[in-house]
Write a protein that holds these residues in place. Sequence first.
Motif, PDB file in Angstrom:
ATOM      1  N   PRO A   1       2.861   2.298  -4.344  1.00 25.97           N
ATOM      2  CA  PRO A   1       2.023   3.294  -5.249  1.00 25.97           C
ATOM      3  C   PRO A   1       2.330   4.576  -5.203  1.00 25.97           C
ATOM      4  O   PRO A   1       2.220   5.383  -5.931  1.00 25.97           O
ATOM      5  CB  PRO A   1       0.520   2.573  -5.213  1.00 25.97           C
ATOM      6  CG  PRO A   1       0.594   1.492  -4.658  1.00 25.97           C
ATOM      7  CD  PRO A   1       1.706   1.259  -3.579  1.00 25.97           C
ATOM      8  N   TYR A   2       2.622   4.844  -3.907  1.00 25.31           N
ATOM      9  CA  TYR A   2       2.554   6.357  -3.346  1.00 25.31           C
ATOM     10  C   TYR A   2       4.128   6.888  -3.403  1.00 25.31           C
ATOM     11  O   TYR A   2       4.525   8.113  -2.761  1.00 25.31           O
ATOM     12  CB  TYR A   2       1.762   6.739  -2.283  1.00 25.31           C
ATOM     13  CG  TYR A   2       0.427   6.235  -2.316  1.00 25.31           C
ATOM     14  CD1 TYR A   2      -0.628   7.480  -2.991  1.00 25.31           C
ATOM     15  CD2 TYR A   2      -0.142   5.165  -1.963  1.00 25.31           C
ATOM     16  CE1 TYR A   2      -1.868   7.088  -3.032  1.00 25.31           C
ATOM     17  CE2 TYR A   2      -1.406   4.817  -2.062  1.00 25.31           C
ATOM     18  CZ  TYR A   2      -2.122   5.827  -2.633  1.00 25.31           C
ATOM     19  OH  TYR A   2      -3.382   5.420  -2.608  1.00 25.31           O
TER      20      TYR A   2
ATOM     21  N   TYR B   1       0.803  -1.279   0.150  1.00 24.36           N
ATOM     22  CA  TYR B   1      -0.103  -0.057  -0.004  1.00 24.36           C
ATOM     23  C   TYR B   1       0.931   1.071  -0.314  1.00 24.36           C
ATOM     24  O   TYR B   1       0.291   2.333  -0.263  1.00 24.36           O
ATOM     25  CB  TYR B   1      -0.992  -0.077   1.331  1.00 24.36           C
ATOM     26  CG  TYR B   1      -1.781  -1.208   1.465  1.00 24.36           C
ATOM     27  CD1 TYR B   1      -2.748  -1.384   0.380  1.00 24.36           C
ATOM     28  CD2 TYR B   1      -1.603  -2.277   2.426  1.00 24.36           C
ATOM     29  CE1 TYR B   1      -3.721  -2.731   0.330  1.00 24.36           C
ATOM     30  CE2 TYR B   1      -2.303  -3.257   2.341  1.00 24.36           C
ATOM     31  CZ  TYR B   1      -3.406  -3.477   1.271  1.00 24.36           C
ATOM     32  OH  TYR B   1      -4.255  -4.684   1.479  1.00 24.36           O
ATOM     33  N   GLN B   2       2.295   1.142   0.278  1.00 24.64           N
ATOM     34  CA  GLN B   2       3.014   2.138   0.290  1.00 24.64           C
ATOM     35  C   GLN B   2       3.603   2.554  -0.965  1.00 24.64           C
ATOM     36  O   GLN B   2       3.712   3.723  -1.615  1.00 24.64           O
ATOM     37  CB  GLN B   2       4.159   2.180   1.456  1.00 24.64           C
ATOM     38  CG  GLN B   2       3.709   2.025   2.760  1.00 24.64           C
ATOM     39  CD  GLN B   2       4.652   1.851   3.601  1.00 24.64           C
ATOM     40  OE1 GLN B   2       5.515   2.798   3.837  1.00 24.64           O
ATOM     41  NE2 GLN B   2       4.745   0.902   4.435  1.00 24.64           N
TER      42      GLN B   2
END
Length: 390
Positions: free
Chosen positions: A142-143, A139-140
Amino acid sequence: MSTQGHGLRDRTAVAGVGWTPYSKNSGVSTLELALRAVSAALSDAGLDLRAVDGLVTHSVGDSVPAAAVAASLGVRDPKLLLDLNGGGSMSSGAVGAAAAAVAAGQAETVVVWRSLNARSEFRMGGTGRAAPTLVEFQYQVPYGLLTPPQQYALVGRAYLDRSGATAEDLGRVAITQRAHASLNERALMRTPLTMDQYLGSKWIAEPLRLYDCCLETDAAVALVVTSAERARDLAKPPVLIASAATGGGHSFFSNGYTDLSTSAARAMAPRLFGAAGLGPQDVSVAELYDAFTPLVLMQLEDYGFCKPGEAAGLVASGATALGGELPVNTHGGHLSEGYVHGLNHAVEAVLQLRGQAGARQVQDADVALVTGQPGYVSGVTSALILRRDS
């Protein structure tokens, strides 16, 4: 001081410490580094390899395992063999595990070490390695949230916003520790640092500048843990392990901890001090985990040395410098000495309590706080209280 009813209190001691040179390229394996540091620590204690019957290390998949070091030392039937998962978060926990084993009679002479080629081989958060095997990492990515400076930038911003501390306050932490490192022959960075140099350094991940970040280092350090009684018969003055504690923490910022400006050390600290029968007011010298400058300010508050929001003023007053009321990171810390994932802080504390820190010696040092990473990202923290033998 009576130890009855107080678990580990003063029952074990650090009898020897050792280290390799700190460098940007060791030119040898993590096994060779480990063996050199372990040998140095045993020599410091006046022991030979045959004395070792327990081995404890911590790593994040970046170093040689304990079994390989045991075999290389000739320990054929180790009574204790531990590989703890964790970088700096488990540095003090590793020493605590060794102390617990000795106090329980599981082993007599336990070597604790950390060995890594963190500059030349295995860069923390580097792109040349596989992603961590953590569910939340997906979840980290992609950012673009990939590296420790990025993760701790979020922590630093939260702290600055809550406390009102400024860039200059972070700079004073780095500058003070560089001044300490200038007196330390082991340190990688010994040239004095000015505020203009600090403020003019490049951004790494705002609000973190270059000098807010620790030094990726190739090195190994080691400590020998044995019973207090036995340590008194060895070569160097024993440093008693008054207490050791572990705690929880923020696990990639999504396990229920919503305030990034306060670390898990705040919840753990009362247990740590209570087990030692001491308080923050008793600490002579503090070796605080400093992968990034905001962590020093946060821990000054979370371990009870000042009230929330007052750490910046404490540093600005000179209290944390040599000659101040609470010298912090007297060796230069991870910011200027080198980054051996917290265990080099324990080595410095031992030297201070022995009175063997040379030009950076804290006068009448008798109690030291040594902290691991205070619980961010990893979800765990640990710390030690060490004291001079009376």
